[in-house]
Scaffold this motif. Structure first.
Motif, short mmCIF file in Angstrom:
data_model
loop_
_atom_site.label_atom_id
_atom_site.label_comp_id
_atom_site.label_asym_id
_atom_site.label_seq_id
_atom_site.Cartn_x
_atom_site.Cartn_y
_atom_site.Cartn_z
N UNK A 62 0.93 -1.28 0.09
CA UNK A 62 -0.47 -0.05 0.10
C UNK A 62 0.96 1.23 0.15
N UNK A 63 2.09 1.11 0.36
CA UNK A 63 2.94 2.45 0.55
C UNK A 63 3.43 2.48 -0.41
N UNK A 64 3.78 1.13 -1.55
CA UNK A 64 4.99 1.50 -2.14
C UNK A 64 3.68 1.68 -3.38
N UNK A 65 2.22 1.43 -3.08
CA UNK A 65 1.50 2.57 -4.37
C UNK A 65 1.49 3.79 -4.39
N UNK A 66 1.25 4.74 -2.59
CA UNK A 66 0.94 5.38 -2.32
C UNK A 66 1.73 6.38 -3.26
N UNK A 81 7.76 9.55 4.96
CA UNK A 81 8.00 9.01 6.22
C UNK A 81 7.07 8.50 7.21
N UNK A 82 6.23 9.41 7.05
CA UNK A 82 4.71 8.89 8.04
C UNK A 82 4.56 7.69 8.28
N UNK A 83 4.02 7.26 6.55
CA UNK A 83 3.72 5.69 6.59
C UNK A 83 4.45 5.06 6.94
N UNK A 141 -5.82 -0.78 6.48
CA UNK A 141 -4.95 0.40 5.72
C UNK A 141 -4.32 0.80 6.38
N UNK A 142 -3.34 1.21 6.07
CA UNK A 142 -2.32 1.78 7.23
C UNK A 142 -3.51 3.13 8.14
N UNK A 143 -4.59 3.62 7.47
CA UNK A 143 -5.14 4.81 8.49
C UNK A 143 -5.27 4.59 8.82
#
Length: 326
Positions: free
Chosen positions: A52-56, A145-147, A88-90
């Motif tokens: 997910x982070x990679x996609x973002x 950084x935050x993710x 999800x990250x959120x």
């Protein structure tokens, strides 16, 4: 025969093989492995979360940045299907299961909000509030950084759950939902799919980070032996917690150093925003190890960054790392 023992037998694992530096048999298709650690539980869904982070970040690297796509992935997730939903990250950053006061007590007390890591990412992606006048590159750096910080904190959560289930009045040792499963989830999140998009890759790119990765995987392997024997790995868990602190501080240290050495104001602003995102994980370590340094570090992270303050903050993190033995 207990449930966890039956599962170990069915999966063809042996405690002896898991305790060796290299497994006697090649890992099965469902197993993840790296650095001497081989998962004993199926945590492939969890390993997809860093994608997910990679996609973002891929969406934000487009011209122009696709903020809506990144916001969608952050909010609803894409690569971590779980039961009847998608994590999800959120979902995690927003005080997942109400657990953050227990998992990150110092950070929650510091910010006065158990969901402290969620709102800033939404704001950065939407370009609102403190992010409304920042350059896109600086906003993206904060999200980067935050993710990553969210994934670090998720590994801390899994360590806490592994301990809780092991030390409960009725311990849960099942490989499906017990203490060993949470222990394996630490690796799944930290390593990321094929070693990409997560803490493993980020640490490999900063000074001392590869050593943290290697030490973490070794201690996870050692601790897993105890868990499969249905004993809590107290010493190994303490080492995992220390290494998670060290990793978060090494990432922050690298970003602060880059900010202090930036050749111009734009590059400095980007590095500061990356550090500010990473602070969402590193704060727990600094609040625990060197609480008197917090005010100075946050002053360095304010605005686009003052070089003298950034150097002070870098030195403070150096001292905290030395206190960890890092």
């Amino acid at each position: 025969m207990r449930l966890s023992s039956r599962l170990v037998a069915t999966l063809g694992l042996s405690l002896m093989a898991l305790s060796l530096p290299a497994a006697a048999e090649a890992p099965q298709d469902w197993q993840l492995s790296h650095g001497g650690f081989v998962t004993a539980a199926d945590v492939r869904p969890h390993n997809g979360l860093p994608q997910d982070r990679g996609d973002m970040l891929a969406a934000l690297a487009a011209t122009p940045p696709d903020w809506a796509e990144a916001l969608t992935v952050y909010t609803w997730g894409r690569n971590f299907p779980w039961r009847d939903t998608t994590h999800s990250l959120a979902r995690f950053a927003d005080n997942y299961n109400g657990a953050m006061p227990h998992v990150l007590p110092a950070s929650v007390a510091h910010w006065g909000d158990a969901a402290f890591a969620a709102a800033p990412v939404f704001s950065a992606l939407a370009g609102t509030g403190a992010f409304s006048r920042l350059a896109p590159e600086a906003r993206i750096a904060f999200v980067e950084g935050a993710t990553l910080a969210t994934i670090v904190n998720w590994t801390r959560f899994e360590l806490a759950m592994a301990e809780r289930k092991a030390l409960a009045a009725e311990p849960n040792w099942a490989l499906t939902n017990g203490s060993p499963k949470n222990w394996n989830e630490i690796f799944a999140f930290h390593f990321g799919p094929e070693g990409l998009h997560s803490v493993h890759a980020a640490l490999a790119a900063v000074p001392g980070g590869a050593d943290v990765n290697a030490a973490l995987y070794a201690v996870l392997a050692d601790g897993q032996v105890h868990l499969l024997e249905e004993h809590w790995a107290e010493d190994e868990a303490a080492s995992v917690a220390r290494l998670l602190h060290e990793g978060s501080l090494r990432l922050l240290h690298a970003a602060l150093s880059d900010a202090a050495a930036a050749p111009d104001e734009d590059r400095r602003a980007e590095a500061v925003m990356l550090a500010r995102g990473l602070w969402l994980a590193a704060a727990e370590a600094m609040l625990t190890l060197a609480p008197d340094e917090i005010e100075g570090i946050e002053a360095a992270l304010a605005g686009t960054g003052d070089t003298a303050l950034l150097l002070f903050a870098t030195e403070a993190v150096d001292e905290a790392l030395a206190g960890l033995g890092g």
